[in-house]
Design a protein around this motif. Sequence first.
Motif, PDB file in Angstrom:
ATOM      1  N   UNK A  92      40.763 -24.709  49.303  1.00 49.98           N
ATOM      2  CA  UNK A  92      40.219 -23.535  48.614  1.00 49.98           C
ATOM      3  C   UNK A  92      40.217 -23.769  47.114  1.00 49.98           C
ATOM      4  N   UNK A  93      39.185 -23.296  46.483  1.00 52.04           N
ATOM      5  CA  UNK A  93      39.131 -23.320  45.029  1.00 52.04           C
ATOM      6  C   UNK A  93      39.887 -22.106  44.496  1.00 52.04           C
ATOM      7  N   UNK A  94      40.150 -22.105  43.207  1.00 48.94           N
ATOM      8  CA  UNK A  94      41.042 -21.130  42.575  1.00 48.94           C
ATOM      9  C   UNK A  94      40.764 -19.670  42.921  1.00 48.94           C
ATOM     10  N   UNK A  95      39.532 -19.167  42.751  1.00 47.00           N
ATOM     11  CA  UNK A  95      39.280 -17.747  43.026  1.00 47.00           C
ATOM     12  C   UNK A  95      39.514 -17.423  44.498  1.00 47.00           C
ATOM     13  N   UNK A  96      39.025 -18.289  45.387  1.00 45.96           N
ATOM     14  CA  UNK A  96      39.208 -18.060  46.814  1.00 45.96           C
ATOM     15  C   UNK A  96      40.692 -18.110  47.183  1.00 45.96           C
ATOM     16  N   UNK A  97      41.418 -19.022  46.581  1.00 47.19           N
ATOM     17  CA  UNK A  97      42.861 -19.135  46.805  1.00 47.19           C
ATOM     18  C   UNK A  97      43.567 -17.860  46.364  1.00 47.19           C
ATOM     19  N   UNK A  98      43.245 -17.375  45.163  1.00 45.78           N
ATOM     20  CA  UNK A  98      43.864 -16.142  44.660  1.00 45.78           C
ATOM     21  C   UNK A  98      43.543 -14.965  45.575  1.00 45.78           C
ATOM     22  N   UNK A  99      42.274 -14.833  45.969  1.00 46.10           N
ATOM     23  CA  UNK A  99      41.867 -13.689  46.797  1.00 46.10           C
ATOM     24  C   UNK A  99      42.463 -13.747  48.201  1.00 46.10           C
ATOM     25  N   UNK A 100      42.652 -14.946  48.736  1.00 46.84           N
ATOM     26  CA  UNK A 100      43.154 -15.102  50.091  1.00 46.84           C
ATOM     27  C   UNK A 100      44.675 -15.002  50.178  1.00 46.84           C
ATOM     28  N   UNK A 101      45.387 -15.568  49.209  1.00 46.37           N
ATOM     29  CA  UNK A 101      46.839 -15.711  49.337  1.00 46.37           C
ATOM     30  C   UNK A 101      47.625 -14.700  48.506  1.00 46.37           C
TER      31      UNK A 101
ATOM     32  N   UNK B  62      53.439 -15.827  39.643  1.00 45.19           N
ATOM     33  CA  UNK B  62      52.965 -16.247  40.963  1.00 45.19           C
ATOM     34  C   UNK B  62      52.281 -17.601  40.823  1.00 45.19           C
ATOM     35  N   UNK B  63      52.680 -18.533  41.680  1.00 42.57           N
ATOM     36  CA  UNK B  63      52.085 -19.866  41.718  1.00 42.57           C
ATOM     37  C   UNK B  63      51.526 -20.092  43.116  1.00 42.57           C
ATOM     38  N   UNK B  64      50.226 -20.396  43.184  1.00 41.98           N
ATOM     39  CA  UNK B  64      49.559 -20.677  44.448  1.00 41.98           C
ATOM     40  C   UNK B  64      48.912 -22.050  44.355  1.00 41.98           C
TER      41      UNK B  64
ATOM     42  N   UNK C  53      45.811  -0.383  46.019  1.00 47.10           N
ATOM     43  CA  UNK C  53      46.562  -0.808  44.825  1.00 47.10           C
ATOM     44  C   UNK C  53      46.688  -2.324  44.779  1.00 47.10           C
ATOM     45  N   UNK C  54      46.923  -2.930  45.935  1.00 52.54           N
ATOM     46  CA  UNK C  54      47.040  -4.375  46.033  1.00 52.54           C
ATOM     47  C   UNK C  54      45.727  -5.038  45.601  1.00 52.54           C
ATOM     48  N   UNK C  55      44.607  -4.562  46.153  1.00 45.98           N
ATOM     49  CA  UNK C  55      43.322  -5.161  45.829  1.00 45.98           C
ATOM     50  C   UNK C  55      42.930  -4.901  44.374  1.00 45.98           C
ATOM     51  N   UNK C  56      43.309  -3.747  43.849  1.00 45.05           N
ATOM     52  CA  UNK C  56      43.063  -3.462  42.437  1.00 45.05           C
ATOM     53  C   UNK C  56      43.830  -4.451  41.555  1.00 45.05           C
ATOM     54  N   UNK C  57      45.088  -4.703  41.892  1.00 43.08           N
ATOM     55  CA  UNK C  57      45.883  -5.673  41.130  1.00 43.08           C
ATOM     56  C   UNK C  57      45.273  -7.059  41.239  1.00 43.08           C
ATOM     57  N   UNK C  58      44.856  -7.433  42.434  1.00 42.00           N
ATOM     58  CA  UNK C  58      44.226  -8.739  42.650  1.00 42.00           C
ATOM     59  C   UNK C  58      43.030  -8.913  41.719  1.00 42.00           C
ATOM     60  N   UNK C  59      42.137  -7.931  41.697  1.00 41.70           N
ATOM     61  CA  UNK C  59      40.916  -8.024  40.888  1.00 41.70           C
ATOM     62  C   UNK C  59      41.242  -7.984  39.403  1.00 41.70           C
ATOM     63  N   UNK C  60      42.156  -7.110  38.995  1.00 41.23           N
ATOM     64  CA  UNK C  60      42.494  -7.005  37.569  1.00 41.23           C
ATOM     65  C   UNK C  60      43.109  -8.300  37.047  1.00 41.23           C
TER      66      UNK C  60
END
Length: 191
Positions: A42-51, A99-101, A176-183
């Motif tokens: 996974x590339x960075x954005x996909x990794x962040x959104x998935x994990x 957070x490190x992914x 709230x989780x998805x809002x934090x993810x996007x922000x």
Amino acid sequence: MTPQVAVAAPFYRELYTKVRGETDPIREFYGEFRNRSRKGRKRHEELWCDVSPHLLALMMELVPDGDIDPSSINGRLAEHECEVEFTWVGPAGRCAVRILLVDLAEGNPVRRFGVNGLLADWGGYRDDRGIYRSILKHGEVEIRSDDFLHIMVADFVDSVGDKGGRVWVDGPRALRNQDALVRVLDGLVRE
């Protein structure tokens, strides 16, 4: 949304208490997942959104009722890696979050998290009946439990009836989780 690592919170608190005694105010949260993807890296954005929803859900369970200080978002996105820092501000004060992914090409996965510098490695094992279980470990201290996903599903099923089950990540928490993810993703600098 099924970020089953949120279920780790009470087991992590038990481990923390065994190692340090009473829980101190949480001023620091760290989460690290180094995974190998089943469907290619996974590339960075996909990794962040998935994990990240897994670690965000755990952080929100351990440090509830907070919000991100938008001016504190910092980090980097590399090709197969995300390293993120921000401050979570809530009624209990400020909590530095890191957070490190990493999406590994090879090697052993790592799932590690903790607060105030006490990190636990999360793993799994099959018991003598072949049932998958979760284990949190810090040094020689171990907390064994049913698999976090099994607990999450069983609690959800029990919440539908009148057995008093818990929905670990309900609609408002998922939003709230998805809002934090996007922000956070929006606030990061891309390499």
